[in-house]
Scaffold this motif. Structure first.
Motif, PDB file in Angstrom:
ATOM      1  N   ASP A  30       0.867  -1.174   0.000  1.00 15.21           N
ATOM      2  CA  ASP A  30       0.000   0.000   0.000  1.00 15.21           C
ATOM      3  C   ASP A  30       0.903   1.222   0.000  1.00 15.21           C
ATOM      4  N   PRO A  31       0.651   2.217  -0.846  1.00 12.00           N
ATOM      5  CA  PRO A  31       1.557   3.346  -0.974  1.00 12.00           C
ATOM      6  C   PRO A  31       1.342   4.420   0.077  1.00 12.00           C
ATOM      7  N   LEU A  32       0.749   4.081   1.206  1.00 12.06           N
ATOM      8  CA  LEU A  32       0.497   5.087   2.235  1.00 12.06           C
ATOM      9  C   LEU A  32       1.813   5.645   2.769  1.00 12.06           C
ATOM     10  N   GLN A  33       1.834   6.914   2.996  1.00  8.70           N
ATOM     11  CA  GLN A  33       3.037   7.584   3.481  1.00  8.70           C
ATOM     12  C   GLN A  33       2.875   7.940   4.958  1.00  8.70           C
ATOM     13  N   ILE A  34       3.998   8.181   5.615  1.00  9.81           N
ATOM     14  CA  ILE A  34       3.962   8.551   7.026  1.00  9.81           C
ATOM     15  C   ILE A  34       4.834   9.781   7.262  1.00  9.81           C
ATOM     16  N   LEU A  35       4.531  10.482   8.299  1.00  8.99           N
ATOM     17  CA  LEU A  35       5.360  11.608   8.719  1.00  8.99           C
ATOM     18  C   LEU A  35       6.134  11.173   9.951  1.00  8.99           C
ATOM     19  N   MET A  36       7.441  11.323   9.899  1.00  8.73           N
ATOM     20  CA  MET A  36       8.281  10.821  10.974  1.00  8.73           C
ATOM     21  C   MET A  36       8.766  11.928  11.906  1.00  8.73           C
ATOM     22  N   THR A  37       8.560  13.171  11.536  1.00  8.22           N
ATOM     23  CA  THR A  37       9.066  14.262  12.368  1.00  8.22           C
ATOM     24  C   THR A  37       7.997  15.322  12.549  1.00  8.22           C
ATOM     25  N   ASP A  38       8.180  16.157  13.540  1.00 10.43           N
ATOM     26  CA  ASP A  38       7.294  17.305  13.790  1.00 10.43           C
ATOM     27  C   ASP A  38       5.831  16.903  13.867  1.00 10.43           C
ATOM     28  N   LYS A  39       5.566  15.840  14.643  1.00 16.69           N
ATOM     29  CA  LYS A  39       4.197  15.324  14.695  1.00 16.69           C
ATOM     30  C   LYS A  39       3.288  16.150  15.599  1.00 16.69           C
ATOM     31  N   HIS A  40       3.865  16.906  16.473  1.00 13.23           N
ATOM     32  CA  HIS A  40       3.024  17.550  17.480  1.00 13.23           C
ATOM     33  C   HIS A  40       2.213  18.721  16.922  1.00 13.23           C
ATOM     34  N   HIS A  41       2.749  19.410  15.904  1.00 14.78           N
ATOM     35  CA  HIS A  41       2.008  20.513  15.288  1.00 14.78           C
ATOM     36  C   HIS A  41       1.434  21.470  16.345  1.00 14.78           C
ATOM     37  N   GLY A  42       2.162  21.676  17.423  1.00  9.85           N
ATOM     38  CA  GLY A  42       1.717  22.595  18.454  1.00  9.85           C
ATOM     39  C   GLY A  42       0.726  22.007  19.425  1.00  9.85           C
ATOM     40  N   GLY A  43       0.416  20.706  19.315  1.00 10.91           N
ATOM     41  CA  GLY A  43      -0.559  20.081  20.194  1.00 10.91           C
ATOM     42  C   GLY A  43       0.011  19.787  21.572  1.00 10.91           C
ATOM     43  N   LYS A  44      -0.877  19.323  22.460  1.00 11.15           N
ATOM     44  CA  LYS A  44      -0.489  19.009  23.820  1.00 11.15           C
ATOM     45  C   LYS A  44      -0.016  17.565  23.905  1.00 11.15           C
ATOM     46  N   PRO A  45       1.115  17.302  24.542  1.00  7.68           N
ATOM     47  CA  PRO A  45       1.593  15.922  24.626  1.00  7.68           C
ATOM     48  C   PRO A  45       0.737  15.090  25.582  1.00  7.68           C
ATOM     49  N   ASN A  46       0.723  13.780  25.341  1.00  5.04           N
ATOM     50  CA  ASN A  46       0.082  12.859  26.273  1.00  5.04           C
ATOM     51  C   ASN A  46       1.136  12.253  27.204  1.00  5.04           C
ATOM     52  N   ARG A  47       0.765  11.249  27.952  1.00  2.00           N
ATOM     53  CA  ARG A  47       1.657  10.690  28.985  1.00  2.00           C
ATOM     54  C   ARG A  47       2.922  10.060  28.414  1.00  2.00           C
ATOM     55  N   LEU A  48       2.900   9.689  27.156  1.00  2.03           N
ATOM     56  CA  LEU A  48       4.067   9.028  26.575  1.00  2.03           C
ATOM     57  C   LEU A  48       5.261   9.963  26.446  1.00  2.03           C
ATOM     58  N   ILE A  49       5.059  11.253  26.609  1.00  8.29           N
ATOM     59  CA  ILE A  49       6.153  12.208  26.494  1.00  8.29           C
ATOM     60  C   ILE A  49       7.231  11.955  27.542  1.00  8.29           C
ATOM     61  N   HIS A  50       6.867  11.261  28.616  1.00  6.91           N
ATOM     62  CA  HIS A  50       7.825  10.999  29.691  1.00  6.91           C
ATOM     63  C   HIS A  50       8.561   9.668  29.512  1.00  6.91           C
ATOM     64  N   GLU A  51       8.286   8.948  28.427  1.00  4.23           N
ATOM     65  CA  GLU A  51       8.923   7.653  28.194  1.00  4.23           C
ATOM     66  C   GLU A  51      10.262   7.825  27.472  1.00  4.23           C
ATOM     67  N   LYS A  52      11.035   6.761  27.442  1.00  4.52           N
ATOM     68  CA  LYS A  52      12.323   6.767  26.753  1.00  4.52           C
ATOM     69  C   LYS A  52      12.272   6.074  25.397  1.00  4.52           C
ATOM     70  N   SER A  53      11.330   5.179  25.200  1.00  3.01           N
ATOM     71  CA  SER A  53      11.243   4.426  23.956  1.00  3.01           C
ATOM     72  C   SER A  53      10.976   5.345  22.773  1.00  3.01           C
ATOM     73  N   PRO A  54      11.799   5.295  21.711  1.00  3.46           N
ATOM     74  CA  PRO A  54      11.491   6.091  20.515  1.00  3.46           C
ATOM     75  C   PRO A  54      10.111   5.783  19.946  1.00  3.46           C
ATOM     76  N   TYR A  55       9.676   4.536  20.028  1.00  4.33           N
ATOM     77  CA  TYR A  55       8.352   4.187  19.519  1.00  4.33           C
ATOM     78  C   TYR A  55       7.262   4.889  20.309  1.00  4.33           C
ATOM     79  N   LEU A  56       7.357   4.869  21.621  1.00  3.12           N
ATOM     80  CA  LEU A  56       6.348   5.547  22.432  1.00  3.12           C
ATOM     81  C   LEU A  56       6.405   7.057  22.221  1.00  3.12           C
ATOM     82  N   LEU A  57       7.603   7.586  22.079  1.00  2.00           N
ATOM     83  CA  LEU A  57       7.730   9.025  21.859  1.00  2.00           C
ATOM     84  C   LEU A  57       7.158   9.445  20.510  1.00  2.00           C
ATOM     85  N   GLN A  58       7.171   8.560  19.523  1.00  2.00           N
ATOM     86  CA  GLN A  58       6.530   8.866  18.244  1.00  2.00           C
ATOM     87  C   GLN A  58       5.041   9.150  18.424  1.00  2.00           C
TER      88      GLN A  58
END
Length: 747
Positions: A30-58
């Motif tokens: 499937d040719p779906l694309q993803i954005l890997m950076t600047d995902k927050h777009h000024g939004g409020k972070p959820n609880r995962l912001i305090h984690e160390k895992s790159p996957y959770l931080l995504q």
């Protein structure tokens, strides 16, 4: 409840849910694309912001009200009488990115998740214990496993329904994710008895696995032959590998086949491995420009890869190519091992020397700002090569299968339209004949072309690197670097092995308690280590001890193994649990037996125990290893191909111990000459010991008393080839030692 032939339960109580949804596997392309950076777009972070895992931080800026795994989430689920939605994936997972972009970044879908469920996000590489429980449950529901895994749980962590990737609306022959969420919520609220029935049944199934099934008394003597026959029955004689595609490298199979060849002399065992390794290295699954292997090939010919690169693949495949080089002395195998290691040292090594986990399949598309695609970093247009390589573009295209219109045939969505995945389409000899060059000239000009393309590719946006450092995978890579140091004779690999070992033991190991941690990132060592962390690290340290002679590595491996036995060993049934059982949030304490992309913790632990029992005279450890094999007897007898590493342990246990003891100071030229002989041939099952273990380690006599009488001869280093702790006359010159090693049963 009924048990089918695959030992999975089928629950009639979940039929109502399953009737809504179709095949849980994601589509093949499937040719779906993803954005890997600047995902927050000024939004409020959820609880995962305090984690160390790159996957959770995504996922930290998703509008989903994510919780990390832990009691806080389940307490809220109980308080609000809500089901839990559990999403498990990892940072380099393509379909995880797709589901995030389509659903978890979608405000309306996030609102449904937040209203109806308590959402939890888990990195499977950090928490394989959690992943294994719910993957087993998903398969018990009759579904195919995969990631992202999407599971629905009761507040007491029992699963009652699940799947993998769900699209944001009905497509691919399945219901859309919003429909799934609404229906599951309706059943939770209106037919709770059916949910409880499903959850109870699956929970019973999981606890039955925890307690273990019926144990066969003995492993059949024919298990090695049956394992060989099952593997050979799937061998692709034309293209190498096993099965018709997709093609997954499974290094434990290579290890078994080469040990089987060494034990039996059956040439087909060797031939299958060598053919497969050559085909893999020639295909698009191997990075022809930068070295290293992608995860797997989606086709039968190894040409079209799934582009992520995992540390555990690099480590195990280096070991396989080193074995192939020792058996054949074909420099092609050594070159692949060297290029793969150089890739790891260049692109997968952290500042402190620890090895990072993975590189993503997806990366930004250079000529399409804001878009990302699988393999974008690695593919080429013919026009690019013409500009970069000039007069040599034709030669390069001839060798690597480049076509003006693109060379990817297995691409139904045209994601690679007009692009080329490099593979070795023609031989050096053919290229020389086509372009009227000597083979040496072809090699030189192609090497220069690869350097040019590497420099150009380095200016492209790179794939995301998951920079967490996992103890288990570092153990695998330490072992690969240590063996490569000696087999290839290149000190930089030994330096890398030592740096990584020192890093892990300094940052992830507590000397006072003897306990390991699983993950290090951004200055933080966290998460309780599992069986595979102890076993894989101990294996790597044993390889490093044999290569270096430094007793500190053997002592560390012994200490880790003692702690491993105390934490994970099951003295009643034999074998090892995957976890210590200390984390009460994990529903059941499982034990992995099957060898997949990585060997199981049980098979690696058993292999270590046999190796160390033959180094340090610990017959109790060989007994535990035998018990680990016996505990898996039912599975081994039924389907040995699923456990080739454990079959290798079974074969090793049946082989008398063989040791090579080098008496002589570390770094002494005469001792080094003898060590080079030991590493010049394929010697599975032989352990290497040094009487001088260096200033930082105890002498070998403290760990292995049988070496007390083994000394240098006339001021020269001596090598003793020993069988079951009884040694032959010493060899002081390389030629004599080579003759002794060539004899299967020294006298």
């Amino acid at each position: 409840m009924q048990r089918d032939g695959n030992n999975f339960f089928v629950y009639s109580s979940i039929a109502l849910v399953l009737s809504l949804f179709f095949d849980a596997r994601p589509p093949t392309a499937d040719p779906l694309q993803i954005l890997m950076t600047d995902k927050h777009h000024g939004g409020k972070p959820n609880r995962l912001i305090h984690e160390k895992s790159p996957y959770l931080l995504q996922h930290a800026y998703n509008p989903v009200d994510w919780y990390p795994w832990g009691e806080e989430a389940f307490a809220r689920a109980r308080a609000e009488n809500k089901a839990v939605f559990l999403s498990i994936g990892y940072s380099t997972c393509h379909w995880c990115h797709v589901m995030e972009r389509e659903s978890f970044e979608n405000d309306s879908i996030a609102a449904l998740l937040n209203e109806f469920f308590i959402p939890i996000k888990v990195d499977r590489e950090e928490r394989p214990d959690v992943d294994r429980v719910y993957m087993t449950a998903l398969q018990a529901m009759g579904q195919n496993g995969g990631w992202p895994m999407s599971m629905f749980l009761t507040p007491d962590r029992r699963p009652f329904y699940g799947g993998t990737y769900f699209p944001p609306d009905s497509r691919y022959g399945r219901a859309g994710f919003p429909d799934v969420l609404r229906k599951v919520h309706d059943i939770w609220m209106q037919e709770h008895d059916r949910v409880e029935e499903s959850a109870a049944g699956i929970s019973v199934f999981l606890h039955d696995i925890e307690r273990g099934g019926a144990r066969a008394e003995t492993v059949r003597e024919s298990v090695m032959t049956r394992c060989y026959d099952q593997i050979a029955g799937t061998y692709d004689e034309a293209r190498g590998g096993f099965g018709s595609g997709p093609k997954f490298p499974r290094p434990v199979v290579f290890n078994f086949l080469l040990r089987h060849y060494d034990a039996t002399g059956i040439p087909e065992s060797r031939a299958m491995v060598l053919h497969t390794l050559r085909a893999m290295a020639a295909g698009g699954m191997y990075d022809q420009v930068g070295g290293g292997f992608h995860r797997y090939a989606v086709d039968a010919e190894w040409r079209v890869p799934h582009f992520e690169k995992m540390l555990y693949d690099q480590a195990q495949l280096v070991q396989a190519y080193l074995d192939a080089f020792l058996l054949t002395h074909d420099p092609t195998f050594a070159a692949v091992a060297r290029e793969t290691l150089d890739y790891v040292l260049r692109d997968m090594t952290g500042d402190g020397g620890g090895f990072t986990s993975a590189e993503d399949a997806d990366s930004p598309i250079p000529d399409k700002p804001g878009e990302s695609g699988e393999g974008a970093f690695y593919v080429w247009k013919r026009s690019e090569l013409d500009v970069l390589l000039g007069a040599d573009a034709g030669l390069f295209a001839f060798r690597y299968g480049v076509e003006a219109a693109g060379n990817v045939q297995v691409d139904p969505q045209q994601e690679f339209a007009g692009k080329n995945i490099l593979y070795q389409a023609r031989t050096i000899k053919d290229a020389g004949a086509q372009y009227t060059m000597t083979e040496a000239e072809v090699v030189t000009r192609l090497a220069e072309a690869r350097r040019t393309l590497f420099a150009a590719r380095s200016r492209r946006p790179r794939p995301l690197r998951d920079d967490k450092i996992l103890t288990s995978w570092n153990g695998l890579m330490i072992g690969a670097c240590a063996r490569a140091w000696r087999v290839l004779g290149e000190d930089r690999y030994g330096t890398a092995a030592v740096r990584a070992a020192e890093f892990v033991l300094a940052r992830l190991y507590d000397n006072r308690s003897g306990m390991l941690r699983r993950r290090y990132r951004d200055g933080d060592a966290g998460l309780e280590a599992h069986l595979d962390d102890y076993a894989f690290l101990a294996a790597g340290l044993l390889d490093l001890y044999e290569a270096s002679g430094e007793g500190r590595w053997l002592r560390a491996a012994v200490n880790l193994t003692e702690k491993q036995v105390s934490l994970f060993h099951d003295p009643e049934r034999g074998g090892f649990f995957d976890t210590s059982g200390a984390d009460s949030t994990v529903l059941v304490r499982l034990r992995e037996q099957f060898d997949g992309a990585e060997p199981s913790g049980n098979s690696m632990a058993a292999m270590n125990l046999v190796r160390m029992s033959r180094m340090v005279e610990r017959p109790d450890w060989e007994k535990i290893a035998s018990g680990t094999v016996a505990q898996a007897a039912a599975s081994l007898n039924a389907q040995p191909v699923a456990m080739p590493q454990m079959v290798s342990v079974f074969g090793l246990l049946a082989t008398p111990p063989r040791q090579v003891v080098i008496a002589g100071p570390i770094g002494d030229p005469s001792a080094e000459a003898l060590i080079r002989v030991v590493y010049a041939s394929y010697q599975p099952g032989t352990v290497i010991l040094r009487t001088d273990c260096g200033k930082e380690g105890a002498t070998l006599e403290e760990l292995s008393p049988f070496t007390k009488t083994l000394r240098m001869i006339g001021g020269k280093a001596a090598a003793y080839v020993c069988r079951n702790f009884a040694c032959d006359l010493p060899a002081t010159d390389p030629e004599s030692l080579a003759r002794q090693l060539a004899a299967k049963n020294p006298q």
